[in-house]
Write a protein that holds these residues in place. Structure first.
Motif, mmCIF file in Angstrom:
data_model
loop_
_atom_site.group_PDB
_atom_site.id
_atom_site.type_symbol
_atom_site.label_atom_id
_atom_site.label_comp_id
_atom_site.label_asym_id
_atom_site.label_seq_id
_atom_site.Cartn_x
_atom_site.Cartn_y
_atom_site.Cartn_z
ATOM 1 N N ASP A 23 0.825 -1.212 0.000
ATOM 2 C CA ASP A 23 0.000 0.000 0.000
ATOM 3 C C ASP A 23 0.858 1.260 0.000
ATOM 4 O O ASP A 23 0.640 2.183 -0.783
ATOM 5 N N LEU A 24 1.841 1.249 0.882
ATOM 6 C CA LEU A 24 2.699 2.434 1.000
ATOM 7 C C LEU A 24 3.414 2.742 -0.307
ATOM 8 O O LEU A 24 3.499 3.890 -0.737
ATOM 9 N N LEU A 25 3.911 1.685 -0.937
ATOM 10 C CA LEU A 25 4.706 1.909 -2.142
ATOM 11 C C LEU A 25 3.836 2.327 -3.310
ATOM 12 O O LEU A 25 4.266 3.073 -4.188
ATOM 13 N N GLU A 26 2.590 1.867 -3.296
ATOM 14 C CA GLU A 26 1.675 2.298 -4.340
ATOM 15 C C GLU A 26 1.451 3.801 -4.214
ATOM 16 O O GLU A 26 1.533 4.553 -5.175
ATOM 17 N N GLU A 27 1.213 4.213 -2.975
ATOM 18 C CA GLU A 27 1.002 5.623 -2.698
ATOM 19 C C GLU A 27 2.256 6.442 -3.049
ATOM 20 O O GLU A 27 2.179 7.522 -3.609
ATOM 21 N N PHE A 28 3.387 5.891 -2.703
ATOM 22 C CA PHE A 28 4.653 6.593 -2.907
ATOM 23 C C PHE A 28 5.103 6.560 -4.375
ATOM 24 O O PHE A 28 5.832 7.422 -4.834
ATOM 25 N N GLU A 29 4.594 5.589 -5.120
ATOM 26 C CA GLU A 29 4.948 5.446 -6.541
ATOM 27 C C GLU A 29 6.434 5.224 -6.736
ATOM 28 O O GLU A 29 7.129 6.002 -7.389
ATOM 29 N N GLU A 30 6.871 4.121 -6.193
ATOM 30 C CA GLU A 30 8.284 3.754 -6.280
ATOM 31 C C GLU A 30 8.796 3.751 -7.721
ATOM 32 O O GLU A 30 9.869 4.265 -8.025
ATOM 33 N N LYS A 31 7.987 3.162 -8.633
ATOM 34 C CA LYS A 31 8.455 3.054 -10.028
ATOM 35 C C LYS A 31 8.738 4.412 -10.621
ATOM 36 O O LYS A 31 9.769 4.628 -11.253
ATOM 37 N N SER A 32 7.799 5.339 -10.428
ATOM 38 C CA SER A 32 8.021 6.636 -11.071
ATOM 39 C C SER A 32 9.149 7.407 -10.383
ATOM 40 O O SER A 32 9.883 8.160 -11.023
ATOM 41 N N TYR A 33 9.303 7.179 -9.073
ATOM 42 C CA TYR A 33 10.445 7.789 -8.357
ATOM 43 C C TYR A 33 11.755 7.330 -8.994
ATOM 44 O O TYR A 33 12.634 8.141 -9.305
ATOM 45 N N LEU A 34 11.855 6.022 -9.218
ATOM 46 C CA LEU A 34 13.109 5.501 -9.774
ATOM 47 C C LEU A 34 13.254 5.825 -11.257
ATOM 48 O O LEU A 34 14.349 6.136 -11.736
ATOM 49 N N ASN A 35 12.141 5.761 -11.987
ATOM 50 C CA ASN A 35 12.213 5.976 -13.444
ATOM 51 C C ASN A 35 12.703 7.368 -13.819
ATOM 52 O O ASN A 35 13.358 7.540 -14.847
#
Ligand code: UD2
Ligand code: MN
Length: 427
Positions: A23-35
């Motif tokens: 849930d947290l990572l969905e909210e945080f948008e890990e992929k777009s952060y890294l991309n």
């Protein structure tokens, strides 16, 4: 010892569960952060960070790590009422993948109640969002410097903003391993003047493989004020019946340690006239020992760190000038007559300006700190190293036990062996 054996008390310590993380990572948008700052094919994967950026990005932010502790560490129990800590992580243009892995490994492998907060100090990185976006993660706060300050003033800024009574410092490309924090907090609780460091495991800068470091090492230095790891002497190793016991160290590597906040403040934090990088680890190490504290490596605490061969960032005043300024301040304030050795090992330091040191000299006086000679005699030691072979002059006396043998030999350096300790009297 680092921990008490408690059988009756068994506390289950909550860290964040996998489902909560999703849930947290969905909210945080890990992929777009890294991309946003991903390595692109054709680029040199080392050019920005001096480690393999592509490999770092390939590795998940929550990868499993081998538990590198001695197996006896898993039988220790820690005080269930340890107080929480503020974790201070300063960074300048850190790769997003490593910065995120640092933070996520902390959140994954630390009981939540022990983390008061994680303060990221963004030392004027190019993209403010490297830091800001991470504040969507639990406990994470972000402070951004208006100018490049260097890691020393950045750490002080983080420490001054801290809400907890205990400070924990980490570099921005670490991965903490299983149960890393309680042994450090326990030690500082038992003795608030003790500064506790983990064993620093090696994250390979090419492959990002997590490699166990030897726990028979302590920190040392040469007269040019270069940090080096030294092997514990055979003597000291033999005395260490219990592999979970803390190791006293003359110097800490610098980046990873826990310290009581009032003790940190009373000791004068850091020398904030030091710039960018370097030297502060000697300064704080000499200061802690000479002014009544101690430095320890806690073998049951393991934290990985990406060691690299060069700095990926710019030193506005030049790399050498900065190192000289910081180490010269250290030598002038703390090393007494032994600063002569520093100057002969580093002749280029002689003419360089190093600013005003009055404040730090006053501090030393007001804390009534011991002499550098005391530190060398009791906590460190001087050996004689042959430059070409890197072997050491050894008096061999302990080997045959005959004090009158008066035999000088050359043998592999074992820097804490008393047969290799020499004094250089000033006359
Ligand atoms: C080691 C220490 C480091 C520090 C240094 C001496 C370990 C594992 N690392 O160097 O913590 O004590 O020796 O000074 O013990 N940074 C800034 N602003 C700057 C430059 C660096 O915030 O202007 C950050 C950087 O992003 C990193 C930390 O400071 O998080 C340490 O820098 P490093 O990783 O380049 O230093 P390292 O590990 O070679
Ligand atoms: Mn580092």
């Amino acid at each position: 010892s680092a921990a008490v054996e408690v059988n009756a008390v068994c506390v289950t310590v909550a860290s964040i569960s996998d489902a909560e993380w999703d849930d947290l990572l969905e909210e945080f948008e890990e992929k777009s952060y890294l991309n946003a700052h991903r390595w692109k094919p054709g680029q040199d994967p080392y050019s920005l960070y001096a480690f393999n950026q592509r490999e770092s990005e390939r590795i998940p932010s929550n990868r499993a790590l081998r538990d590198t502790r001695h197996y006896r560490c898993t039988t220790l129990h820690y005080d269930p009422y340890l107080s929480s800590t503020t974790i201070v992580i300063t960074f300048h243009n850190e790769a997003r993948s490593t910065l995120l892995r640092t933070v996520r490994s902390v959140l994954n492998r630390t009981p939540v109640h022990l983390i008061y907060e994680i303060i990221l100090v963004d030392d004027f990185s190019e993209d403010p969002n490297d830091c800001l976006l991470l504040t969507k993660l639990p406990k994470v706060k972000c402070l951004r410097n208006k100018h490049r300050e260097g890691l020393i003033r950045s750490r002080v800024r983080g420490a001054e903003a801290a809400g907890a009574g205990i400070l924990t410092f980490l570099d921005s490309h670490c991965e903490v391993n299983k149960d890393w924090l309680p042994p450090l907090l326990q030690r500082v609780k038992e003795d608030p003047t003790c500064v506790a460091s983990p064993v620093i495991d090696i994250i390979n800068m090419d492959t990002f493989a997590y490699v166990a470091a030897s726990s028979d090492l302590r920190g040392g230095f040469d007269w040019s004020l270069h940090f080096k790891w030294e092997q514990l002497s055979a003597e000291k190793r033999a005395k260490r019946a219990d592999p979970t016991e803390p190791i006293k160290t003359p110097i800490i590597a610098g980046g990873l340690f826990v310290i009581d906040r009032s003790w940190f403040n009373r000791l004068g934090k850091y020398d904030t006239a030091m710039d960018i990088w370097g030297g502060e680890n000697f300064e704080i190490s000499f200061r802690v020992w000479m002014c009544g504290g101690s430095l320890e490596i806690i073998p049951c605490s393991r934290v990985g760190h990406v060691f690299r061969k060069k700095h990926p960032y710019i030193f506005p005043e030049g790399n050498a000038n900065t190192y000289i300024k910081n180490t010269r301040r250290t030598a002038e304030v703390w090393m007494d007559e032994f600063k002569l050795f520093y100057y002969s090992a580093r002749p280029a330091a002689r003419g360089k300006s190093y600013g005003d040191i009055h404040g730090r000299q006053e501090l030393r006086k007001s804390l009534k700190c011991k002499s550098f000679k005391w530190y060398l005699d009791n906590k460190s030691g001087t050996h004689l190293e042959h430059l070409a072979s890197r072997f050491c002059v050894d008096s061999e006396m302990a080997l045959d036990g005959i004090e009158s043998s008066k035999m000088l030999v050359i043998s592999p350096c074992e820097l804490s062996a008393h047969t290799q300790r020499w004094e250089m009297p000033f006359s």
